[in-house]
Design an enzyme around this catalytic site. Structure first.
Site, short mmCIF file in Angstrom:
data_model
loop_
_atom_site.label_atom_id
_atom_site.label_comp_id
_atom_site.label_asym_id
_atom_site.label_seq_id
_atom_site.Cartn_x
_atom_site.Cartn_y
_atom_site.Cartn_z
N GLU A 1 0.85 -1.21 0.00
CA GLU A 1 0.00 0.00 0.00
C GLU A 1 0.88 1.26 0.00
O GLU A 1 0.65 2.19 -0.78
CB GLU A 1 -0.95 0.00 1.20
CG GLU A 1 -2.07 -1.03 1.06
CD GLU A 1 -3.09 -1.00 2.19
OE1 GLU A 1 -3.00 -0.14 3.07
OE2 GLU A 1 -4.00 -1.86 2.18
N HIS B 1 -27.39 -4.28 -13.26
CA HIS B 1 -26.54 -4.12 -14.44
C HIS B 1 -26.50 -2.65 -14.82
O HIS B 1 -27.55 -2.00 -14.83
CB HIS B 1 -27.09 -4.94 -15.61
CG HIS B 1 -26.32 -4.74 -16.88
ND1 HIS B 1 -25.08 -5.30 -17.08
CD2 HIS B 1 -26.61 -4.02 -17.99
CE1 HIS B 1 -24.63 -4.94 -18.27
NE2 HIS B 1 -25.54 -4.16 -18.84
#
Ligand code: NAI
Length: 469
Positions: free
Chosen positions: A190, A448
């Site tokens: 990170e 969707h």
């Protein structure tokens, strides 16, 4: 009840401790939380999860503006980095959130005590404040939630200036020319992402022959390819043997784990990210008779109770992954158990997320673990390149993998590399928590166009019936 007399005293105010205190107070228990640092929130809020996410977000915006926006027809000229403002944003987020816990303590009537807490005689917690003055709290139940601290390596001294832990890496005053990172785990990758995006050359040195140990092997291999494309250099199977501070940098000496010639690497800054160790210093565990294991972690039973009745421990000081959300769940469970309720933590359903780009997210068992334990499983996977939303976002790197029991179809593990993997994984965690099968996930209607459709398709692929491949 006198003012120093509590049902529950929590030592430590990180995500484990402060959440345990709030849950105990919600259940009507008179609760105090003892914290040695001036601000609440522990490592996670002050020098961990929260500031690192602020910098990951900011550096990603910068990299996006520099490289990715053109693809979307957004042209940016004269892009500049104002590191001071970036750091200021991070500091403000931290300061607001730590103050937020104070507000939550007030709202829940929790007594906040500043000082170092230690176990005293049975049923007592002794608090020493900055001036050295001691006071004694009487507590029916004590929860130790003192967390962890960065581990170092022999011969390498962290000065938080040139040789830094995650704390120093979150507060660099300028972008280093070359950042060497020791350890290819959560923190190493990170922080390497943050400073790499802002322009530093990155070399990651890892003892093992792979990165992100513990994560699914296929995921790790693909992830390393992605990070290489972001210009990170890796030296695997390599151990660092020393670090010498020079005029303006650090000379690291290292050698291959399997033997071979030593080499030197010059870096401006070295980040040591080789894991964390439980922080139990000054708690008086030995005198109180609280048992620890070989690694210094406090031993607890299934009720989070230590070898001393009435003394509980949660979070990084006990076994298990050192993750804020695991500590939070244990804090809630311990408080509920102390209040006489039945409670537990499902360790099969704890997600792990690396907040790089793409993100890495995982829950349940890896393919390696299933093979090792001889569990017969079926696997389904789906690439983000075949997901409409990912295409629209230009975020087509990565894939989702679902592992299910070959006989029962019960989901055993889900592993994701991709944009927002850390958010997508929540659905998989819920599926595992509820004992869902791959078919249950595949049958569930997904909006969707969303990235989560890739999870549904991977679940369909367990049965070899994915639609979009
Ligand atoms: P880690 O355990 O994730 O990774 C440490 C890495 O250092 C491993 O790959 C290990 O093989 C390697 N290593 C150990 N000794 C070495 C040596 N002598 N030379 C080279 N490599 C060596 O530990 P990390 O990254 O320091 O993080 C500490 C803890 O903080 C972890 O338990 C992690 O779960 C937690 N954390 C979680 C985050 C998240 O949830 N996104 C973010 C940051 C930290």
């Amino acid at each position: 009840m006198s003012e120093n007399n509590f049902d529950v005293v929590v030592i430590g105010s990180g995500p484990g401790g402060y959440v345990a205190a709030i849950r105990a107070a919600q259940l009507g228990l008179k609760t105090a939380c003892v914290e040695k640092d001036p601000t609440l929130g522990g490592t996670c809020l002050n020098v961990g999860c929260i500031p690192s996410k602020a910098l990951l977000q900011a550096s990603e915006e910068y990299a996006h503006a520099d490289k990715a926006l053109k693809r979307h027809g957004v042209m940016v000229e004269n892009l500049q980095l104002d590191l001071l403002t970036m750091m200021g944003h991070k500091d403000k987020v931290v300061s607001d959130l730590t103050k937020g816990i104070l507000h939550l303590f007030d709202k829940n009537d929790i007594t906040h005590i500043t000082g170092s807490g230690a176990l005293g005689a049975t049923g007592e917690v002794v608090v020493t404040d900055d001036s050295g003055a001691e006071s004694t709290l009487l507590s029916k139940a004590t929860i130790i939630a003192t967390g962890s601290e960065s581990a170092s390596l022999p011969g390498i001294e962290i000065d938080e200036k040139r040789i830094v832990s995650s704390t120093g890496a979150l507060a660099l005053e300028e972008v280093p020319g070359h950042l060497a990172v020791i350890g290819a785990g959560y923190i190493g990758l990170e922080m390497a992402s943050v400073w790499g995006r802002l322009g530093a050359k990155i070399t990651v040195i890892e003892f093992l022959d792979r990165i992100v140990p513990g994560m699914d092997g296929e995921l790790a291999t693909n992830f390393q390819k992605m990070l290489r494309r972001q210009k990170m250099k890796f030296k695997l199977s390599t151990k660092v043997t020393g670090a010498e501070l020079g005029e303006s940098g650090v000379a690291l000496t290292m050698e291959p784990v399997d033997g071979g010639g030593a080499e030197t690497l010059d870096a401006d800054i070295v980040l040591v990210a080789v894991g964390r160790k439980p922080y139990t210093q000054g708690l008086g565990l030995e005198q109180a008779g609280v048992k620890t294991d070989g690694g210094g972690r406090i031993e607890v039973n299934e009720h989070f109770e230590t070898s001393v009745a009435g003394v509980y421990a949660i979070g990084d000081v006990i076994a298990g992954p050192m993750l804020a959300h695991k500590a939070e769940d244990e804090g809630v469970a311990a408080a509920e158990i102390i209040a006489g309720q039945k409670s537990h933590v499902n360790y099969d359903a704890i997600p792990g997320v690396v907040y790089t780009h793409p993100e890495l997210a995982s829950v349940g068992q890896t393919e390696e673990q299933l093979k090792e334990t001889g569990i017969d499983y079926t696997a389904g996977s789906f690439p983000f390149i075949a997901n409409g939303r990912a295409r629209a976002m230009s975020a087509t790197d990565g894939f989702v993998k679902v592992l299910a029991d070959a006989k029962s179809d019960r989901i055993l593990g889900v592993h994701i590399m991709g944009a927002d993997a850390g958010t997508i994984i929540a659905e998989a965690v819920l599926a595992i928590e509820l004992g869902a099968s791959a078919k249950d996930l595949a049958r569930t209607c997904h909006a969707h166009p969303t990235l989560n459709e890739a999870l549904k398709e991977a679940a369909l692929d367990v049965d070899e019936r994915a639609i979009h491949v």
